[in-house]
Design an enzyme around this catalytic site. Structure first.
Site, short mmCIF file in Angstrom:
data_model
loop_
_atom_site.label_atom_id
_atom_site.label_comp_id
_atom_site.label_asym_id
_atom_site.label_seq_id
_atom_site.Cartn_x
_atom_site.Cartn_y
_atom_site.Cartn_z
N GLU A 15 -51.34 23.69 42.92
CA GLU A 15 -51.66 22.57 42.04
C GLU A 15 -50.43 21.69 41.84
O GLU A 15 -49.32 22.20 41.72
CB GLU A 15 -52.14 23.11 40.69
N ASP A 53 -49.36 18.58 39.26
CA ASP A 53 -49.83 17.96 38.02
C ASP A 53 -48.99 16.79 37.56
O ASP A 53 -47.75 16.88 37.52
CB ASP A 53 -49.78 18.97 36.86
N GLU A 72 -49.18 15.16 33.84
CA GLU A 72 -49.80 15.23 32.52
C GLU A 72 -49.08 14.26 31.60
O GLU A 72 -47.86 14.34 31.44
CB GLU A 72 -49.75 16.65 31.96
N GLN A 75 -45.24 14.91 31.93
CA GLN A 75 -44.91 16.25 32.38
C GLN A 75 -45.47 16.46 33.78
O GLN A 75 -46.63 16.20 34.04
CB GLN A 75 -45.49 17.30 31.43
N THR A 76 -44.63 16.92 34.68
CA THR A 76 -45.08 17.32 36.01
C THR A 76 -44.95 18.83 36.14
O THR A 76 -44.12 19.46 35.48
CB THR A 76 -44.28 16.62 37.13
#
Length: 293
Positions: free
Chosen positions: A99, A101, A103, A116-117
């Site tokens: 995954e 991300d 966020e 946020q990664t």
């Protein structure tokens, strides 16, 4: 996609990118609602997802992909967005999933959004980095992209790299390269952790919270998820017979300008890096010892 064998991967040529249109495809060309369809609204090419005290909303790509670049333009929730999270991410299926991300963590009015990664490999995440942005992401649309190939995963904001996760398999560190991934986005209430560690809760008197989307673009290798992972990986990787753009030297690593951009982001906008969090990781994670960025 008529005319293609359903048991093979096909390359999406990114027609819009080829002709230089930044707007990308229409939402329904590539995606479909995955939950709370009554929280979707459409205004021309703009999709809006809303969060209220009853539900958030989310969508998913119609297909899965292995390697390439996915992009969406988002205008984040304006005003008091504390407690909310808007996410844009790629993910495979199952407990040992991979995954990538983005966020976007809401905040009280006047305070900056935090981005946020995170990267999950074989079901293991805990690789968070957080940064603030050099613009107000609630005032206009900005592009958020994930570039994925066999050498690196690059998170980009308006084509500026903000994070690189390199392939370090030669160091014995697993790298996500063998599972087809869907593309997803959602908005939901996460006031147990999203804003100042959960200290500030969602103020439902300010609902609905609305995130807006446009410029959907997927330029990647499309896969059928009923095919063996190894077959997908083989068909989406370059060989002597074919060369895919995501395997070319131009995107195998950052160029000098991009490297400077990433250093600037890290120096001026990064506020948290799991690699330096000794309270969580007394022993520095292995990939942190070797990542150049």
């Amino acid at each position: 996609m008529a005319g293609f064998n359903s048991k093979t991967c096909v390359v999406l040529l990114g027609i819009f990118a080829l002709v230089g249109l930044a707007s990308g495809a229409k939402f329904y060309d590539l995606f479909q609602p995955s939950w709370a369809t009554d929280h979707f609204t459409y205004e021309g090419d703009v999709l809006r997802l809303k969060l209220d005290k009853y539900s958030g909303a989310g969508f998913a790509s119609k297909n899965k992909y292995m390697f390439g670049k996915v992009t969406v333009q988002i205008k984040l929730v304006e005003g008091d967005s504390a407690g909310t999270v808007t996410a844009f991410y790629m993910s495979s299926d199952g407990p040992n999933h991979n995954e990538f991300d983005f966020e976007f963590l809401g905040n009280t009015s006047g305070e900056p959004y935090l981005v946020q990664t995170n990267v999950y490999v074989n079901g293991v995440g805990n690789r968070e980095q957080r940064l603030n942005l050099w613009f107000d992401p609630t005032k206009d649309f900005h592009s958020y992209s994930i570039l994925w190939n066999q050498r690196q995963v690059v998170f980009l904001v308006d084509d500026t790299p903000v994070r690189v996760h390199s392939n370090l398999e030669h160091r014995g560190i697993p790298y996500p390269k063998d599972q087809p991934m869907g593309v997803y986005s959602s908005i939901w209430n996460a006031d147990d952790w999203a804003t100042q560690g959960g200290l500030i809760k969602t103020d439902w008197s300010h609902a609905p919270f609305v995130a807006s989307y446009q410029g959907f673009d997927i330029n990647a290798c499309q896969c059928n998820d009923t095919v063996a992972w190894s077959d997908n990986a083989k068909k989406c990787s370059s060989s002597a017979e074919r060369q895919f753009w995501w395997d070319t030297p131009a995107v195998a690593e950052l160029n000098l300008h991009q490297s400077h951009q990433l250093l600037w982001v890290r120096a001026n906008h990064m506020i948290y890096n799991y690699c330096t969090d000794k309270s969580r990781f007394p022993v520095t994670p292995a990939e942190c010892e070797h990542h150049r960025h």
